[in-house]
Design an enzyme around this catalytic site. Sequence first.
Site, mmCIF file in Angstrom:
data_model
loop_
_atom_site.group_PDB
_atom_site.id
_atom_site.type_symbol
_atom_site.label_atom_id
_atom_site.label_comp_id
_atom_site.label_asym_id
_atom_site.label_seq_id
_atom_site.Cartn_x
_atom_site.Cartn_y
_atom_site.Cartn_z
ATOM 1 N N GLY A 33 0.980 -1.448 5.301
ATOM 2 C CA GLY A 33 1.620 -2.653 6.129
ATOM 3 C C GLY A 33 0.305 -3.333 6.337
ATOM 4 O O GLY A 33 0.567 -3.992 7.616
ATOM 5 N N GLY A 34 -0.483 -3.432 5.838
ATOM 6 C CA GLY A 34 -1.803 -4.222 6.360
ATOM 7 C C GLY A 34 -2.302 -3.957 7.680
ATOM 8 O O GLY A 34 -2.311 -2.786 7.949
ATOM 9 N N THR A 54 0.933 -1.165 0.080
ATOM 10 C CA THR A 54 0.141 0.046 -0.109
ATOM 11 C C THR A 54 0.808 1.319 0.057
ATOM 12 O O THR A 54 2.274 1.150 0.106
ATOM 13 C CB THR A 54 -0.947 -0.005 1.422
ATOM 14 O OG1 THR A 54 -1.550 -1.271 1.224
ATOM 15 C CG2 THR A 54 -1.747 1.078 1.495
ATOM 16 N N THR A 66 -4.200 1.641 -2.361
ATOM 17 C CA THR A 66 -3.590 0.396 -2.419
ATOM 18 C C THR A 66 -3.836 -0.396 -3.484
ATOM 19 O O THR A 66 -5.147 -0.286 -3.872
ATOM 20 C CB THR A 66 -3.752 -0.460 -1.003
ATOM 21 O OG1 THR A 66 -2.869 -1.698 -1.037
ATOM 22 C CG2 THR A 66 -5.317 -0.847 -0.863
ATOM 23 N N ASP A 119 -9.164 -8.842 1.305
ATOM 24 C CA ASP A 119 -9.432 -8.272 2.751
ATOM 25 C C ASP A 119 -10.875 -8.392 3.240
ATOM 26 O O ASP A 119 -11.126 -8.268 4.551
ATOM 27 C CB ASP A 119 -9.391 -6.449 2.514
ATOM 28 C CG ASP A 119 -7.855 -6.134 2.599
ATOM 29 O OD1 ASP A 119 -7.225 -7.227 3.172
ATOM 30 O OD2 ASP A 119 -7.794 -4.961 2.351
#
Length: 587
Positions: free
Chosen positions: A487-488, A394, A412, A436
Amino acid sequence: MRRTTHRLRTLGTLLLLLAFAASLVPNSLNSTVQTTSAASREPVRARHGVVASINEVASKVGVDIMKRGGNAVDAAIAVAVALAVTHPAAGNLGGGGFMMIRLKDGRTTAIDYREMAPAAAHRNVYLDKDGNVIKGEGGSIEGYRAAGVPGTVRGMELALKKYGSHKLTWAQLVEPARVLAANGIKVTYNLARGLRGNNDYLSKYAETKRIYLNNGNFYNEGDLFRQPDLAATFARLQRGGPNEFYEGQTARMIVDDLKAHNGLITMEDMRGYVAKEREPVRGTYRGYEIVSMPPPSSGGAVLIEMLNILEGYDFKKMDWASSDRYHLMTEAMRRAFADRAEYMGDTDFVKVPIAGLIDKNYAAQLRKSIDPNRASTSEQVKAGKPTGYESDETTHFTVVDAEGNAVANTYTLNNSFGSAAVAKGTGIIMNDEMDDFAAKPGTPNMFGLIQGERNAVAPRKRPLSAMTPTFVLRKNGSLWFTVGSPGGPTIINTVLDVITNVIDYNMNIQQAIDAPRIHHQWLTDELVYEPYGLSGDTQKSLTARGHKLNDKQRYLGDCEGIMIEEKTGFRLGAVDPRRSDGPAGGY
Ligand code: DON
């Protein structure tokens, strides 16, 4: 990795010194004095406007737009499309994200241009006949079927129409990106590393391989990288406007190619995509207002829940590098992420008890369950009971202009290079944002996140995100700093770290970004830290309290931020040394 490791080792040592130096400053001074001597370089100082992004060329595009009379929103749009060229792992037309805007008069809004699930998607769309999550091609991560309907172009359109300066047209804002794609960019160290590191992934599909490999070889640092298909797509978008992407030739090219590869997106899905303006989620931390992204991101609410828990502890009495601080941070993360898993999803579809989650009394209840000397186990920590409960890629960038308008934008493709599928002839990499969603509630996704029923797949629903573009205000209500990261799930904790570094430890924006980070996401029950980020003694002390440490040997996040210097009004632009390939741009 060795370069990063060395940098982080040096940083780690110097930050210990910084923490020690900060501890010598009397508490009464701490709230007003900015630490000036520390391990970090100075942020970029700009009198008028500044752009902090992962890529120097894209940042310069934004600065140039402001110099030509554009405002922060215009600049952000130009940066977003430029990053699709210069940082193809995450910069995108084929993905989505969130843009937080704070205008000079203090009005704040959140533009949600998150991908939407295609109409053909349904709860079990990524399960095989035995009910197991499909891995590889055909699943929610890899290939054409993993893509949600892209939102970036509609998001930029909405931002421009409502909040642009109207001094520059859409076509003018897209032009720098078109030129970069057509003429080519010089491959940076980071881009070369990203292309090499993802070689197997990018080689899966012929169209992707054709674009991202240099006639079968790697692009090396310094090579010229041209993207003529993408340039032609930009030219169509300039001629036809944002609608072209959703209804014109570009839409047809995307849909035809996805259809040929078992993808889900139809022309109707493209035409039906809507970007939405949402009310930001707000909280306070030690009297400073925090304004952040609401659902479909979990970022803002989880961040505020953690800050509320941490507000009950006096960090000024704890060394920055102490195991006491790490312990409390971890326990706050563990609890807020447990709630995220249980409660969060797209509020257009499911009820999320946001007010309860960000309530200070709820945080006080959660705090009672924290033993100062002993780690909880994630098995014990289930989601709490907030009031209102009714039953590597992202990129973030941020802009502040001369007038004081500000943008914090995180967008992202999800994975690095998204689904790795490029819609034929468009140069557009498609996202794999469908991962997601909880493909099977209770089963971990790509980031190891366990997610619940509220985040199950449904047609036209938006997958739950962790992206956390955030503004922090001074006590007089003016903008203090902006921050965000990729970074999720580590995004939310990265933003948390930076905010507490600034507010509790007097770091300037660069120091706060540079400082080593930690991450805990409830499940897996492990405390992740950056290489050399924790001293051996601290590790021992945390282990003795019951924490399970995991040195994954990787950095956490890639945070870009801007702080407004109170006395001078200078804009201080800070990019993350972990990933960025040049300084912020400013003038
Ligand atoms: O929206 C989210 O939370 C994820 N799609 C973000 C993915 C991400 O940050 C990957 N980056 N390193």
